[in-house]
Every structure is written in C-alpha cells, then in structure tokens.
Motif scaffolding. Sequence first.
Motif, PDB file in Angstrom:
ATOM      1  N   MET A   1      -3.104   4.819 -11.706  1.00  0.00           N
ATOM      2  CA  MET A   1      -3.794   4.337 -10.531  1.00  0.00           C
ATOM      3  C   MET A   1      -3.124   3.054 -10.042  1.00  0.00           C
ATOM      4  SD  MET A   1      -7.802   3.553 -10.197  1.00  0.00           S
ATOM      5  CE  MET A   1      -8.364   2.277  -9.133  1.00  0.00           C
ATOM      6  N   THR A   2      -2.772   3.025  -8.773  1.00  0.00           N
ATOM      7  CA  THR A   2      -2.120   1.863  -8.193  1.00  0.00           C
ATOM      8  C   THR A   2      -3.161   0.953  -7.556  1.00  0.00           C
ATOM      9  OG1 THR A   2      -0.129   3.126  -7.765  1.00  0.00           O
ATOM     10  CG2 THR A   2      -0.396   1.092  -6.534  1.00  0.00           C
ATOM     11  N   THR A   3      -3.079  -0.319  -7.858  1.00  0.00           N
ATOM     12  CA  THR A   3      -3.960  -1.313  -7.268  1.00  0.00           C
ATOM     13  C   THR A   3      -3.396  -1.734  -5.924  1.00  0.00           C
ATOM     14  OG1 THR A   3      -4.512  -2.110  -9.468  1.00  0.00           O
ATOM     15  CG2 THR A   3      -5.009  -3.571  -7.635  1.00  0.00           C
ATOM     16  N   SER A   4      -4.278  -1.957  -4.977  1.00  0.00           N
ATOM     17  CA  SER A   4      -3.872  -2.396  -3.651  1.00  0.00           C
ATOM     18  C   SER A   4      -3.896  -3.921  -3.606  1.00  0.00           C
ATOM     19  CB  SER A   4      -4.850  -1.816  -2.632  1.00  0.00           C
ATOM     20  OG  SER A   4      -4.325  -1.905  -1.350  1.00  0.00           O
ATOM     21  N   ARG A   5      -2.898  -4.525  -2.936  1.00  0.00           N
ATOM     22  CA  ARG A   5      -2.805  -5.982  -2.794  1.00  0.00           C
ATOM     23  C   ARG A   5      -2.742  -6.350  -1.312  1.00  0.00           C
ATOM     24  NH1 ARG A   5      -2.726  -8.999  -7.850  1.00  0.00           N
ATOM     25  NH2 ARG A   5      -1.396 -10.532  -6.865  1.00  0.00           N
ATOM     26  N   PRO A   6      -3.904  -6.367  -0.632  1.00  0.00           N
ATOM     27  CA  PRO A   6      -3.895  -6.728   0.787  1.00  0.00           C
ATOM     28  C   PRO A   6      -3.377  -8.154   0.994  1.00  0.00           C
ATOM     29  CG  PRO A   6      -6.028  -5.861   0.102  1.00  0.00           C
ATOM     30  CD  PRO A   6      -5.221  -6.069  -1.138  1.00  0.00           C
ATOM     31  N   LEU A  37       1.671  -9.016 -11.324  1.00  0.00           N
ATOM     32  CA  LEU A  37       0.796  -7.973 -10.783  1.00  0.00           C
ATOM     33  C   LEU A  37       0.955  -7.786  -9.274  1.00  0.00           C
ATOM     34  CD1 LEU A  37      -2.435  -8.702 -12.841  1.00  0.00           C
ATOM     35  CD2 LEU A  37      -0.634  -6.989 -13.302  1.00  0.00           C
ATOM     36  N   ALA A  38       1.650  -8.695  -8.608  1.00  0.00           N
ATOM     37  CA  ALA A  38       1.912  -8.553  -7.172  1.00  0.00           C
ATOM     38  C   ALA A  38       3.130  -7.664  -6.906  1.00  0.00           C
ATOM     39  CB  ALA A  38       2.135  -9.930  -6.540  1.00  0.00           C
ATOM     40  N   TYR A  39       3.791  -7.196  -7.958  1.00  0.00           N
ATOM     41  CA  TYR A  39       5.025  -6.413  -7.853  1.00  0.00           C
ATOM     42  C   TYR A  39       4.792  -5.001  -8.379  1.00  0.00           C
ATOM     43  CZ  TYR A  39       6.800 -11.051  -7.125  1.00  0.00           C
ATOM     44  OH  TYR A  39       6.990 -12.303  -6.604  1.00  0.00           O
ATOM     45  N   ASP A 113       5.584  -1.879  -0.803  1.00  0.00           N
ATOM     46  CA  ASP A 113       5.182  -0.478  -0.722  1.00  0.00           C
ATOM     47  C   ASP A 113       3.895  -0.383   0.100  1.00  0.00           C
ATOM     48  OD1 ASP A 113       3.003  -1.104  -2.395  1.00  0.00           O
ATOM     49  OD2 ASP A 113       3.734   0.074  -4.094  1.00  0.00           O
ATOM     50  N   GLU A 114       3.371   0.818   0.255  1.00  0.00           N
ATOM     51  CA  GLU A 114       2.188   1.032   1.089  1.00  0.00           C
ATOM     52  C   GLU A 114       0.926   0.398   0.521  1.00  0.00           C
ATOM     53  OE1 GLU A 114       2.611   4.566  -1.685  1.00  0.00           O
ATOM     54  OE2 GLU A 114       3.957   3.308  -0.498  1.00  0.00           O
ATOM     55  N   HIS A 115       0.949   0.005  -0.756  1.00  0.00           N
ATOM     56  CA  HIS A 115      -0.204  -0.635  -1.395  1.00  0.00           C
ATOM     57  C   HIS A 115      -0.136  -2.161  -1.332  1.00  0.00           C
ATOM     58  CE1 HIS A 115      -1.292   3.304  -2.904  1.00  0.00           C
ATOM     59  NE2 HIS A 115      -0.057   3.433  -3.340  1.00  0.00           N
ATOM     60  N   GLY A 116       0.893  -2.689  -0.684  1.00  0.00           N
ATOM     61  CA  GLY A 116       1.042  -4.138  -0.569  1.00  0.00           C
ATOM     62  C   GLY A 116       1.698  -4.789  -1.771  1.00  0.00           C
ATOM     63  N   LEU A 117       2.263  -3.977  -2.675  1.00  0.00           N
ATOM     64  CA  LEU A 117       2.987  -4.499  -3.833  1.00  0.00           C
ATOM     65  C   LEU A 117       4.460  -4.662  -3.460  1.00  0.00           C
ATOM     66  CD1 LEU A 117       1.422  -2.269  -6.618  1.00  0.00           C
ATOM     67  CD2 LEU A 117       0.885  -4.667  -6.124  1.00  0.00           C
ATOM     68  N   MET A 118       5.055  -5.744  -3.924  1.00  0.00           N
ATOM     69  CA  MET A 118       6.453  -5.997  -3.597  1.00  0.00           C
ATOM     70  C   MET A 118       7.347  -5.122  -4.485  1.00  0.00           C
ATOM     71  SD  MET A 118       8.521  -9.621  -3.422  1.00  0.00           S
ATOM     72  CE  MET A 118       7.114 -10.468  -2.734  1.00  0.00           C
ATOM     73  N   ARG A 119       8.180  -4.315  -3.849  1.00  0.00           N
ATOM     74  CA  ARG A 119       9.069  -3.452  -4.631  1.00  0.00           C
ATOM     75  C   ARG A 119      10.487  -3.979  -4.700  1.00  0.00           C
ATOM     76  NH1 ARG A 119       8.283   1.678  -0.911  1.00  0.00           N
ATOM     77  NH2 ARG A 119       9.249   0.936   0.991  1.00  0.00           N
ATOM     78  N   ALA A 120      10.825  -4.927  -3.824  1.00  0.00           N
ATOM     79  CA  ALA A 120      12.168  -5.537  -3.867  1.00  0.00           C
ATOM     80  C   ALA A 120      12.054  -6.997  -3.459  1.00  0.00           C
ATOM     81  CB  ALA A 120      13.125  -4.799  -2.945  1.00  0.00           C
ATOM     82  N   ARG A 121      12.814  -7.836  -4.170  1.00  0.00           N
ATOM     83  CA  ARG A 121      12.858  -9.271  -3.882  1.00  0.00           C
ATOM     84  C   ARG A 121      14.296  -9.731  -4.078  1.00  0.00           C
ATOM     85  NH1 ARG A 121      12.864 -13.653  -7.370  1.00  0.00           N
ATOM     86  NH2 ARG A 121      12.285 -15.607  -6.381  1.00  0.00           N
TER      87      ARG A 121
END
Length: 157
Positions: A1-6, A37-39, A113-121
């Motif tokens: 389950m992916t958590t959303s990060r608005p 957890l923001a990533y 990503d679509e859940h507001g998690l950073m996938r690249a930095r």
Amino acid sequence: MTTSRPPLPPFTRDTAIQKVRAAEDGWNTRNAEKVSLAYTEDSRWRNRADFVQGRAAIVAFLSKKWVREQQYRLIKELWAFEGNRIAVRFAYEWHDDSGNWFRSYGNENWEFDEHGLMRARHASINDLPIKESERKFHWDQSAPRPADHPGLSDLGL
C-alpha cells in the motif's frame, strides 16, 4: 500500500511552494527515518558526487550527513515547477566537529510520482567557509524555520 504525500502533482504555484516548505521542514528535523518517507521505495538520488537509491540508502546517507554537519539549518525556495517536477534553490548552514562553519548553496531538481512521493532528486551543492559571525540562519533548532524568518531572497542569498 502506497501512502499519499499531498500536495499531489500536477503542481500549481501554491502547491509547489507547499511541497518545498514541507521538504524544508522535514529536513530541518534531521530525522533520517522521517525524511525518507517522503521518497518512493526505489527513489534515485544524485547528491553532489554520491548516487543513492532506495529508502534504506537514503536513511544511511542522511544519518551520516547529519553527524558530520552539526547545527544544520536549511532554507529552500521554489525556483520553477511544471507538472510533476519542481526545481528549488537552497542554502544551509552548519559546522563540522572542529567548529568550522559553512554555508552550503545548491539547486535541486525533483520528480514526483502520482502519490506525491519524490522518485528522483538531483542535487548540486557548493560549500562556502564562513565565520560564525556571518551566519544568517537563526532559529531554535528544535523547531521549523519560523514564518517570520527571512527566506533566501530576503537575505540576499
């Protein structure tokens, strides 16, 4: 389950600014587990010349960083945004274990990503030795930067 990060992409100017401030506040906790957890689980970073992938590696990287960079205080500022990407500029002040102070300047490019998690930095950073008397970032380190503390542009940085 992916958590959303608005806030979630696509970003508006207001939601991009919210995302930048949330990142600043998170990093200023110096809590590597919380920050990770923001990533995304497989987030990919380039930080200076270090290449990091995945939350466990992010936690290890940040834990090591904040042992070396003492009294770390960070300010981030939105530079640009489009869709699921945000560009920021930032500066942070810190000292090493010998009491030598630095201000580190940099730019980051973020992709979410679509859940507001950073996938690249992607971060480019330069360190400037400063005297303790030249510090500009003054707030209680156990709290986020106060709303009335000047930002980078206000400080002429």
